[in-house]
Design a protein around this motif. Structure first.
Motif, PDB file in Angstrom:
ATOM      1  N   ILE A 150     -10.947  -4.522  19.305  1.00  0.00           N
ATOM      2  CA  ILE A 150      -9.744  -4.968  18.585  1.00  0.00           C
ATOM      3  C   ILE A 150      -8.485  -4.362  19.183  1.00  0.00           C
ATOM      4  N   ALA A 151      -8.560  -3.096  19.596  1.00  0.00           N
ATOM      5  CA  ALA A 151      -7.389  -2.453  20.203  1.00  0.00           C
ATOM      6  C   ALA A 151      -6.986  -3.159  21.492  1.00  0.00           C
ATOM      7  N   ALA A 152      -7.979  -3.611  22.261  1.00  0.00           N
ATOM      8  CA  ALA A 152      -7.691  -4.274  23.543  1.00  0.00           C
ATOM      9  C   ALA A 152      -7.405  -5.758  23.380  1.00  0.00           C
ATOM     10  N   ASN A 153      -7.912  -6.359  22.295  1.00  0.00           N
ATOM     11  CA  ASN A 153      -7.773  -7.808  22.083  1.00  0.00           C
ATOM     12  C   ASN A 153      -7.358  -8.069  20.631  1.00  0.00           C
ATOM     13  N   PRO A 154      -6.121  -7.716  20.269  1.00  0.00           N
ATOM     14  CA  PRO A 154      -5.715  -7.798  18.854  1.00  0.00           C
ATOM     15  C   PRO A 154      -5.754  -9.205  18.265  1.00  0.00           C
ATOM     16  N   SER A 155      -5.721 -10.238  19.082  1.00  0.00           N
ATOM     17  CA  SER A 155      -5.749 -11.609  18.562  1.00  0.00           C
ATOM     18  C   SER A 155      -7.161 -12.180  18.487  1.00  0.00           C
ATOM     19  N   PHE A 156      -8.153 -11.418  18.920  1.00  0.00           N
ATOM     20  CA  PHE A 156      -9.539 -11.911  18.928  1.00  0.00           C
ATOM     21  C   PHE A 156     -10.058 -11.984  17.499  1.00  0.00           C
ATOM     22  N   ARG A 157     -10.704 -13.120  17.154  1.00  0.00           N
ATOM     23  CA  ARG A 157     -11.262 -13.303  15.823  1.00  0.00           C
ATOM     24  C   ARG A 157     -12.720 -13.747  15.945  1.00  0.00           C
ATOM     25  N   SER A 158     -13.576 -13.114  15.167  1.00  0.00           N
ATOM     26  CA  SER A 158     -14.993 -13.476  15.159  1.00  0.00           C
ATOM     27  C   SER A 158     -15.581 -13.074  13.822  1.00  0.00           C
ATOM     28  N   GLN A 159     -16.049 -14.067  13.050  1.00  0.00           N
ATOM     29  CA  GLN A 159     -16.694 -13.736  11.784  1.00  0.00           C
ATOM     30  C   GLN A 159     -17.940 -12.894  12.019  1.00  0.00           C
ATOM     31  N   GLU A 160     -18.673 -13.246  13.047  1.00  0.00           N
ATOM     32  CA  GLU A 160     -19.881 -12.487  13.379  1.00  0.00           C
ATOM     33  C   GLU A 160     -19.533 -11.042  13.705  1.00  0.00           C
ATOM     34  N   GLY A 161     -18.442 -10.858  14.468  1.00  0.00           N
ATOM     35  CA  GLY A 161     -18.010  -9.517  14.813  1.00  0.00           C
ATOM     36  C   GLY A 161     -17.514  -8.743  13.609  1.00  0.00           C
ATOM     37  N   HIS A 162     -16.808  -9.422  12.707  1.00  0.00           N
ATOM     38  CA  HIS A 162     -16.299  -8.758  11.502  1.00  0.00           C
ATOM     39  C   HIS A 162     -17.458  -8.299  10.623  1.00  0.00           C
ATOM     40  N   LEU A 163     -18.480  -9.146  10.476  1.00  0.00           N
ATOM     41  CA  LEU A 163     -19.640  -8.763   9.685  1.00  0.00           C
ATOM     42  C   LEU A 163     -20.362  -7.586  10.331  1.00  0.00           C
ATOM     43  N   LEU A 164     -20.507  -7.626  11.642  1.00  0.00           N
ATOM     44  CA  LEU A 164     -21.155  -6.520  12.340  1.00  0.00           C
ATOM     45  C   LEU A 164     -20.376  -5.229  12.127  1.00  0.00           C
ATOM     46  N   TYR A 165     -19.044  -5.328  12.164  1.00  0.00           N
ATOM     47  CA  TYR A 165     -18.215  -4.139  11.954  1.00  0.00           C
ATOM     48  C   TYR A 165     -18.433  -3.578  10.550  1.00  0.00           C
ATOM     49  N   ALA A 166     -18.437  -4.435   9.555  1.00  0.00           N
ATOM     50  CA  ALA A 166     -18.660  -3.981   8.181  1.00  0.00           C
ATOM     51  C   ALA A 166     -20.019  -3.307   8.049  1.00  0.00           C
ATOM     52  N   ARG A 167     -21.032  -3.872   8.668  1.00  0.00           N
ATOM     53  CA  ARG A 167     -22.374  -3.283   8.602  1.00  0.00           C
ATOM     54  C   ARG A 167     -22.415  -1.931   9.318  1.00  0.00           C
ATOM     55  N   ALA A 168     -21.729  -1.833  10.459  1.00  0.00           N
ATOM     56  CA  ALA A 168     -21.690  -0.566  11.195  1.00  0.00           C
ATOM     57  C   ALA A 168     -20.979   0.507  10.384  1.00  0.00           C
ATOM     58  N   VAL A 169     -19.878   0.123   9.745  1.00  0.00           N
ATOM     59  CA  VAL A 169     -19.148   1.068   8.889  1.00  0.00           C
ATOM     60  C   VAL A 169     -20.034   1.503   7.720  1.00  0.00           C
ATOM     61  N   GLU A 170     -20.716   0.551   7.109  1.00  0.00           N
ATOM     62  CA  GLU A 170     -21.614   0.874   5.994  1.00  0.00           C
ATOM     63  C   GLU A 170     -22.717   1.823   6.442  1.00  0.00           C
ATOM     64  N   ASP A 171     -23.333   1.545   7.574  1.00  0.00           N
ATOM     65  CA  ASP A 171     -24.445   2.369   8.046  1.00  0.00           C
ATOM     66  C   ASP A 171     -23.991   3.752   8.482  1.00  0.00           C
ATOM     67  N   SER A 172     -22.724   3.875   8.823  1.00  0.00           N
ATOM     68  CA  SER A 172     -22.204   5.199   9.198  1.00  0.00           C
ATOM     69  C   SER A 172     -21.868   6.043   7.971  1.00  0.00           C
ATOM     70  N   GLY A 173     -22.013   5.458   6.771  1.00  0.00           N
ATOM     71  CA  GLY A 173     -21.842   6.213   5.531  1.00  0.00           C
ATOM     72  C   GLY A 173     -20.475   6.117   4.892  1.00  0.00           C
ATOM     73  N   ASP A 174     -19.570   5.345   5.482  1.00  0.00           N
ATOM     74  CA  ASP A 174     -18.214   5.223   4.927  1.00  0.00           C
ATOM     75  C   ASP A 174     -18.197   4.041   3.955  1.00  0.00           C
ATOM     76  N   VAL A 175     -18.656   4.277   2.718  1.00  0.00           N
ATOM     77  CA  VAL A 175     -18.850   3.191   1.751  1.00  0.00           C
ATOM     78  C   VAL A 175     -17.535   2.522   1.378  1.00  0.00           C
ATOM     79  N   ASP A 176     -16.505   3.316   1.114  1.00  0.00           N
ATOM     80  CA  ASP A 176     -15.222   2.731   0.701  1.00  0.00           C
ATOM     81  C   ASP A 176     -14.644   1.829   1.787  1.00  0.00           C
ATOM     82  N   ALA A 177     -14.701   2.289   3.032  1.00  0.00           N
ATOM     83  CA  ALA A 177     -14.192   1.469   4.138  1.00  0.00           C
ATOM     84  C   ALA A 177     -15.034   0.209   4.312  1.00  0.00           C
ATOM     85  N   ALA A 178     -16.347   0.327   4.136  1.00  0.00           N
ATOM     86  CA  ALA A 178     -17.217  -0.844   4.257  1.00  0.00           C
ATOM     87  C   ALA A 178     -16.926  -1.853   3.160  1.00  0.00           C
ATOM     88  N   LEU A 179     -16.725  -1.375   1.938  1.00  0.00           N
ATOM     89  CA  LEU A 179     -16.369  -2.280   0.836  1.00  0.00           C
ATOM     90  C   LEU A 179     -15.077  -3.026   1.159  1.00  0.00           C
TER      91      LEU A 179
END
Length: 249
Positions: A150-179
């Motif tokens: 995202i830092a290198a490609n701020p206009s890039f959009r991907s639902q698949e990527g957004h879901l993966l990011y949420a799952r990665a945040v959740e699995d890293s233990g940051d519940v509030d950020a994942a929510l």
């Protein structure tokens, strides 16, 4: 009646119906009725197969059958293309084949090797690397890769990527950020996976009423959707019903 004769009659009738419905020359009916299996085979090759090749749905079906019969075919072809021409795109295609087969270490190596030179910030390659890292159980690394994407490609959009990011945040233990990530995507997400995962995380976070509301909304939405959508999302709707029963028991 012999099964062989019965099958022949079924195939002949089916071909004759195809002749009439699709405006094929009527002499085909005579040939089909006279020569049984041989005529059916010739008619299929001459009249039906070309139409299947030009039909997107039929092509997808044929690819699925072919992949089931030879699941390694795509990987072999991608590997051959890479050996002939070592490009970032050919590395990406082979890496994607490894991803599809659950071979995450091989995929990660290929994606990393493709992220060089002018392609070092390619969003598709970075997303592929994050998928491989997540598949390897490296949620923190996947999150870092997606942050860099995202830092290198701020206009890039991907639902698949957004879901993966949420799952990665959740699995890293940051519940509030994942929510927060799930909440930001659920309304516009194409499919029910994100909504289900959001509801499950609300349950984990000790917010059962909100989880129940999300599950009911998910099921109501699916029930009002076309049948093909319901079939495609059955995995998530079945899980949603199970969770809803547990929450309301």
């Amino acid at each position: 009646m012999s099964p062989i004769i019965l099958l022949s009659l079924v195939l002949q009738v089916a071909c004759c119906v195809h002749v009439v419905r699709n405006g094929r020359p009527l002499y085909w009916i005579v040939i089909i009725l006279m020569f049984s299996y041989l005529a059916v085979l010739i008619y299929f090759i001459a009249e039906i197969l070309p139409g299947l090749r030009n039909n997107p749905s039929a092509r997808r079906g044929l690819r699925q059958v072919r992949d089931q019969l030879d699941p390694s075919r795509g990987k072999r072809q991608a590997d051959q293309r890479l050996r002939v021409s070592d490009t970032a795109e050919n590395r990406r295609q082979l890496a994607q084949q490894h991803l599809d087969h659950g071979e995450y270490a091989e995929a990660a190596t290929l994606f990393e090797s493709a992220l060089r030179g002018i392609h070092r910030e390619d969003p598709d390659l970075m997303l592929g690397l994050a998928k491989a890292q997540y598949g390897l159980g490296q949620a923190a690394q996947a999150r870092q890769t997606l942050d860099a994407l995202i830092a290198a490609n701020p206009s890039f959009r991907s639902q698949e990527g957004h879901l993966l990011y949420a799952r990665a945040v959740e699995d890293s233990g940051d519940v509030d950020a994942a929510l927060h990530e799930y909440e930001a995507m659920v309304d516009g997400f194409a499919g029910e996976e994100a909504r289900l995962r959001y509801a499950l995380l609300l349950k984990r976070a000790g917010r059962p009423d909100e989880a129940t509301a999300q599950l009911r909304k998910l099921l109501d939405r699916a029930e009002l959707s076309p049948k093909y959508y319901q079939r495609a999302q059955r995995e998530w709707t079945d899980l949603a019903r199970k969770e809803l029963r547990q929450l309301t028991a």
